[in-house]
Write a protein that holds these residues in place. Structure first.
Motif, PDB file in Angstrom:
ATOM      1  N   ASP A 204      24.829 -96.096  58.668  1.00 12.83           N
ATOM      2  CA  ASP A 204      24.774 -95.205  59.834  1.00 12.83           C
ATOM      3  C   ASP A 204      26.128 -94.541  60.073  1.00 12.83           C
ATOM      4  OD1 ASP A 204      22.152 -95.868  60.354  1.00 12.83           O
ATOM      5  OD2 ASP A 204      22.634 -97.306  61.946  1.00 12.83           O
ATOM      6  N   PHE A 205      27.193 -95.343  59.983  1.00 14.03           N
ATOM      7  CA  PHE A 205      28.529 -94.791  60.229  1.00 14.03           C
ATOM      8  C   PHE A 205      28.887 -93.755  59.160  1.00 14.03           C
ATOM      9  CE2 PHE A 205      28.751 -98.008  63.388  1.00 14.03           C
ATOM     10  CZ  PHE A 205      29.792 -97.697  64.231  1.00 14.03           C
ATOM     11  N   GLY A 206      28.477 -94.014  57.924  1.00 18.92           N
ATOM     12  CA  GLY A 206      28.714 -93.036  56.862  1.00 18.92           C
ATOM     13  C   GLY A 206      27.910 -91.771  57.093  1.00 18.92           C
ATOM     14  N   SER A 207      26.649 -91.916  57.498  1.00 19.69           N
ATOM     15  CA  SER A 207      25.795 -90.747  57.730  1.00 19.69           C
ATOM     16  C   SER A 207      26.322 -89.918  58.901  1.00 19.69           C
ATOM     17  CB  SER A 207      24.357 -91.194  58.022  1.00 19.69           C
ATOM     18  OG  SER A 207      23.825 -91.816  56.881  1.00 19.69           O
ATOM     19  N   LEU A 208      26.744 -90.611  59.952  1.00 22.28           N
ATOM     20  CA  LEU A 208      27.329 -89.894  61.092  1.00 22.28           C
ATOM     21  C   LEU A 208      28.568 -89.125  60.639  1.00 22.28           C
ATOM     22  CD1 LEU A 208      27.498 -89.339  64.180  1.00 22.28           C
ATOM     23  CD2 LEU A 208      28.916 -91.404  64.356  1.00 22.28           C
ATOM     24  N   GLY A 209      29.384 -89.762  59.813  1.00 15.81           N
ATOM     25  CA  GLY A 209      30.595 -89.109  59.316  1.00 15.81           C
ATOM     26  C   GLY A 209      30.276 -87.878  58.487  1.00 15.81           C
ATOM     27  N   LEU A 210      29.275 -87.971  57.614  1.00 16.05           N
ATOM     28  CA  LEU A 210      28.905 -86.804  56.790  1.00 16.05           C
ATOM     29  C   LEU A 210      28.456 -85.656  57.679  1.00 16.05           C
ATOM     30  CD1 LEU A 210      26.946 -88.419  53.810  1.00 16.05           C
ATOM     31  CD2 LEU A 210      29.262 -87.490  53.794  1.00 16.05           C
ATOM     32  N   MET A 211      27.680 -85.978  58.711  1.00 17.86           N
ATOM     33  CA  MET A 211      27.195 -84.944  59.635  1.00 17.86           C
ATOM     34  C   MET A 211      28.360 -84.330  60.418  1.00 17.86           C
ATOM     35  SD  MET A 211      24.848 -85.619  62.943  1.00 17.86           S
ATOM     36  CE  MET A 211      23.209 -85.408  62.341  1.00 17.86           C
ATOM     37  N   LEU A 212      29.249 -85.185  60.931  1.00 21.40           N
ATOM     38  CA  LEU A 212      30.343 -84.673  61.769  1.00 21.40           C
ATOM     39  C   LEU A 212      31.372 -83.884  60.965  1.00 21.40           C
ATOM     40  CD1 LEU A 212      31.025 -87.620  64.249  1.00 21.40           C
ATOM     41  CD2 LEU A 212      29.848 -85.448  64.673  1.00 21.40           C
ATOM     42  N   GLY A 213      31.628 -84.305  59.739  1.00 22.45           N
ATOM     43  CA  GLY A 213      32.594 -83.582  58.920  1.00 22.45           C
ATOM     44  C   GLY A 213      32.225 -82.111  58.823  1.00 22.45           C
ATOM     45  N   LYS A 214      30.922 -81.849  58.637  1.00 24.37           N
ATOM     46  CA  LYS A 214      30.470 -80.445  58.515  1.00 24.37           C
ATOM     47  C   LYS A 214      30.656 -79.692  59.827  1.00 24.37           C
ATOM     48  CE  LYS A 214      26.824 -81.548  55.315  1.00 24.37           C
ATOM     49  NZ  LYS A 214      25.443 -81.941  55.432  1.00 24.37           N
ATOM     50  N   LYS A 215      30.462 -80.367  60.945  1.00 22.26           N
ATOM     51  CA  LYS A 215      30.560 -79.690  62.244  1.00 22.26           C
ATOM     52  C   LYS A 215      32.013 -79.522  62.698  1.00 22.26           C
ATOM     53  CE  LYS A 215      26.225 -81.622  64.064  1.00 22.26           C
ATOM     54  NZ  LYS A 215      25.353 -80.482  64.262  1.00 22.26           N
ATOM     55  N   LEU A 216      32.879 -80.457  62.303  1.00 20.17           N
ATOM     56  CA  LEU A 216      34.234 -80.485  62.878  1.00 20.17           C
ATOM     57  C   LEU A 216      35.276 -79.765  62.048  1.00 20.17           C
ATOM     58  CD1 LEU A 216      34.352 -84.206  64.086  1.00 20.17           C
ATOM     59  CD2 LEU A 216      33.911 -82.177  65.464  1.00 20.17           C
ATOM     60  N   GLY A 217      35.069 -79.654  60.740  1.00 21.46           N
ATOM     61  CA  GLY A 217      36.106 -79.051  59.893  1.00 21.46           C
ATOM     62  C   GLY A 217      37.393 -79.846  60.018  1.00 21.46           C
ATOM     63  N   GLN A 218      38.451 -79.195  60.554  1.00 17.57           N
ATOM     64  CA  GLN A 218      39.748 -79.875  60.695  1.00 17.57           C
ATOM     65  C   GLN A 218      40.006 -80.377  62.116  1.00 17.57           C
ATOM     66  OE1 GLN A 218      42.862 -77.254  59.389  1.00 17.57           O
ATOM     67  NE2 GLN A 218      42.323 -77.518  57.244  1.00 17.57           N
ATOM     68  N   SER A 219      39.050 -80.112  63.022  1.00 16.06           N
ATOM     69  CA  SER A 219      39.306 -80.404  64.449  1.00 16.06           C
ATOM     70  C   SER A 219      39.520 -81.893  64.711  1.00 16.06           C
ATOM     71  CB  SER A 219      38.129 -79.941  65.302  1.00 16.06           C
ATOM     72  OG  SER A 219      37.886 -78.584  65.075  1.00 16.06           O
ATOM     73  N   VAL A 220      40.361 -82.163  65.698  1.00 13.32           N
ATOM     74  CA  VAL A 220      40.533 -83.542  66.178  1.00 13.32           C
ATOM     75  C   VAL A 220      39.464 -83.767  67.246  1.00 13.32           C
ATOM     76  CG1 VAL A 220      42.079 -85.152  67.361  1.00 13.32           C
ATOM     77  CG2 VAL A 220      43.018 -83.468  65.750  1.00 13.32           C
ATOM     78  N   SER A 221      38.761 -84.897  67.137  1.00  8.98           N
ATOM     79  CA  SER A 221      37.659 -85.153  68.080  1.00  8.98           C
ATOM     80  C   SER A 221      37.872 -86.476  68.801  1.00  8.98           C
ATOM     81  CB  SER A 221      36.332 -85.210  67.319  1.00  8.98           C
ATOM     82  OG  SER A 221      36.384 -86.247  66.361  1.00  8.98           O
ATOM     83  N   ILE A 222      37.168 -86.599  69.913  1.00 12.39           N
ATOM     84  CA  ILE A 222      37.015 -87.921  70.527  1.00 12.39           C
ATOM     85  C   ILE A 222      35.515 -88.202  70.569  1.00 12.39           C
ATOM     86  CG2 ILE A 222      37.107 -87.011  72.918  1.00 12.39           C
ATOM     87  CD1 ILE A 222      38.548 -89.829  73.482  1.00 12.39           C
ATOM     88  N   ILE A 223      35.140 -89.375  70.100  1.00 11.64           N
ATOM     89  CA  ILE A 223      33.723 -89.725  69.974  1.00 11.64           C
ATOM     90  C   ILE A 223      33.388 -90.749  71.049  1.00 11.64           C
ATOM     91  CG2 ILE A 223      31.937 -90.607  68.421  1.00 11.64           C
ATOM     92  CD1 ILE A 223      33.778 -89.845  66.064  1.00 11.64           C
ATOM     93  N   THR A 224      32.398 -90.429  71.844  1.00 11.31           N
ATOM     94  CA  THR A 224      31.923 -91.381  72.846  1.00 11.31           C
ATOM     95  C   THR A 224      30.468 -91.743  72.517  1.00 11.31           C
ATOM     96  OG1 THR A 224      31.180 -89.615  74.329  1.00 11.31           O
ATOM     97  CG2 THR A 224      33.404 -90.450  74.684  1.00 11.31           C
ATOM     98  N   GLY A 225      30.010 -92.860  73.084  1.00  3.59           N
ATOM     99  CA  GLY A 225      28.617 -93.264  72.897  1.00  3.59           C
ATOM    100  C   GLY A 225      28.428 -94.311  71.815  1.00  3.59           C
ATOM    101  N   LEU A 226      29.477 -94.572  71.015  1.00  3.01           N
ATOM    102  CA  LEU A 226      29.366 -95.645  70.021  1.00  3.01           C
ATOM    103  C   LEU A 226      29.688 -96.969  70.701  1.00  3.01           C
ATOM    104  CD1 LEU A 226      31.207 -94.085  66.917  1.00  3.01           C
ATOM    105  CD2 LEU A 226      28.744 -94.190  67.356  1.00  3.01           C
ATOM    106  N   GLN A 227      28.970 -98.025  70.316  1.00  3.71           N
ATOM    107  CA  GLN A 227      29.272 -99.341  70.894  1.00  3.71           C
ATOM    108  C   GLN A 227      30.545 -99.884  70.259  1.00  3.71           C
ATOM    109  OE1 GLN A 227      26.081-102.240  70.635  1.00  3.71           O
ATOM    110  NE2 GLN A 227      24.586-100.570  70.786  1.00  3.71           N
ATOM    111  N   PRO A 228      31.586-100.136  71.061  1.00  4.88           N
ATOM    112  CA  PRO A 228      32.840-100.620  70.477  1.00  4.88           C
ATOM    113  C   PRO A 228      32.648-101.840  69.578  1.00  4.88           C
ATOM    114  CG  PRO A 228      33.183-100.024  72.761  1.00  4.88           C
ATOM    115  CD  PRO A 228      31.698 -99.905  72.508  1.00  4.88           C
ATOM    116  N   GLY A 229      31.725-102.720  69.946  1.00  3.37           N
ATOM    117  CA  GLY A 229      31.496-103.920  69.135  1.00  3.37           C
ATOM    118  C   GLY A 229      30.984-103.601  67.739  1.00  3.37           C
ATOM    119  N   ARG A 230      30.356-102.449  67.581  1.00  3.17           N
ATOM    120  CA  ARG A 230      29.855-102.029  66.264  1.00  3.17           C
ATOM    121  C   ARG A 230      30.939-101.366  65.415  1.00  3.17           C
ATOM    122  NH1 ARG A 230      25.019-103.814  64.125  1.00  3.17           N
ATOM    123  NH2 ARG A 230      23.697-104.368  65.873  1.00  3.17           N
TER     124      ARG A 230
END
Ligand code: F3S
Length: 424
Positions: A204-230
């Protein structure tokens, strides 16, 4: 007012630029100075370490070796600690794994050229697991995209997205230009990613990363909604590696999980830091794979299960071996890792108990620059988003991106089960 360290750095660079430390160092200093000028750097900063990519003979070729040797002949030698990325094969087990002798010899010459400059032969993309782990706020010059993403985001160190040559030049001079992600203002997120769907497993984390990489390009992001324990280090490594592969993300923050996120979370929520909002409600569309020539939903024969992109830790490897213990395998399993991790692993009592003849602990190697199709493999299941991203471009390989548990099941059955997403 400039700090003493910056004044010293400028003076040291001036002397190297004037050739006081030899022609090889002068070339390296000129590279650092040129980049600093292009990016409008605020002087130079000393680095704690460098991570050098561009190791595979396939990539650097004879021209690269000649350049490295000319630097050595010109007296260049590392001034900062420098570790090396993986190469195209296991330097000790290459014969057993089926690599050609000429491939080994060419790769060994490339490594010798790096060794001559004082670079450590770590051959790993997870240097932070084997002693090169910079701390919060440390300046470094790293050029492996997954490693530098981890250094910036998870360790809180500071590096730009270096190329192999610029990281090498920084290692030789001991300095890099003070610009980009070395500066506080460029580490502030401009995109707020809010995740509303479950993101739980390694895949899941890899899939999320593949999706976000395309949307973000070089941008710095802050990601909310992920469970810190995960958000374990292993899953964050997967997230960052995948974002850096499908995009050019060098720094991300995860609320509650990465060291600099706390400085921004409240300010993003209140609007004090303006951000573009990206909502992620599903990652399913990037977690399914239909290999070339197969219809969606059709089972795919697997002859190699690959894990260890980025390189696995000892704990990860032991978990994998434990999960395979006593199971008869129909596919080979490669677990890639740093040689030092492999050395530690084979001394562990649990290792001997769990090891199976079809499981290979592959050191020194990057799957993406390794000619696995020449070794007779034609279909691969991997739990790595980054490995999937690159391997799927090889027309001679069918590739499935699956969760760890599903990959191990595929090793047992010889089949990748479509749309089966188990727990990591
Ligand atoms: Fe490492 Fe190669 Fe993957 S450098 S992150 S094994 S693509």
């Amino acid at each position: 007012m400039r700090s003493m360290a910056k004044v010293d750095a400028n003076e040291a660079m001036s002397r190297m630029l004037a050739g006081e430390s030899g022609a090889g160092t002068q070339v390296a200093a000129e590279m650092i100075a040129a980049l600093a000028k292009i990016y409008g750097a605020e002087g130079y900063v000393p680095i704690v370490s460098a991570q050098i990519a561009g190791v595979s003979y396939k990539n650097i070729g004879e021209a690269g070796i000649e350049f490295l040797e000319s630097m050595r002949k010109g007296g260049a030698r590392t001034r900062a600690r420098a570790t090396l990325n993986p190469c195209g094969l296991d330097l000790e087990a290459w014969r057993e794994l089926g690599f050609q002798e000429q491939f080994y010899k060419d790769q060994a010459r490339a490594l010798d050229a790096y060794r001559g400059l004082g670079i450590e032969m770590t051959c790993s993309c997870t240097p932070y697991l084997i002693g090169n782990a910079p701390g919060l706020g440390d300046h470094v010059a790293w050029s492996e995209s997954s490693a530098l993403s981890y250094a910036n985001s998870v360790l809180g160190a500071r590096t730009n997205r270096e190329g192999g040559p610029s990281a090498l030049a920084a290692a030789i001079t001991g300095y890099t230009g003070n610009y980009g992600l070395h500066l506080d203002e460029n580490r502030v997120p401009s995109v707020h990613v809010h995740v509303t769907c479950p993101v739980e497993t390694y895949q899941d984390f890899g899939s999320l990363g593949l999706m976000l990489g395309k949307k973000l390009g070089q941008s710095v992001s802050i990601i909310t909604g992920l469970q810190p324990g995960r958000c374990t280090p292993e899953r964050l490594r997967q997230l960052g590696a995948s974002m850096a592969a499908s995009g050019a993300v060098a720094l991300y923050h995860v609320a509650g999980a990465t060291p600099e996120a706390g400085a921004y979370t409240g300010k993003v929520a209140s609007g004090e830091i303006p951000t573009r909002l990206v909502e992620v409600a599903s990652i399913d569309d990037v977690s399914d794979v239909v290999p070339a020539g197969l219809a969606e939903g059709q089972p795919m024969a697997v002859d190699l299960v690959f894990v260890g992109c980025p390189h696995a830790s000892k704990g990860e490897a032991l978990d994998l071996l434990g999960a395979l213990e006593g199971r008869e395998l129909k596919a080979d399993v490669w677990i890639a890792m740093a040689r030092d991790v492999k050395r530690e692993l084979i001394q562990d009592a649990a290792f001997a108990k769990a090891m199976s003849p079809r499981v290979k602990l592959v050191a020194d190697t990057c799957i993406v620059v390794c000619p696995i199709d020449d070794l007779g493999y034609s279909s691969v299941a991997t739990n790595s988003g980054k490995a999937y991203f690159y391997l799927k471009n090889n027309p001679r390989l069918a590739v499935a991106h699956r969760d760890t548990a599903a990959c191990l099941d595929a090793a047992v059955t010889g089949i990748a089960i479509n749309k089966d997403r188990g727990e990591a």
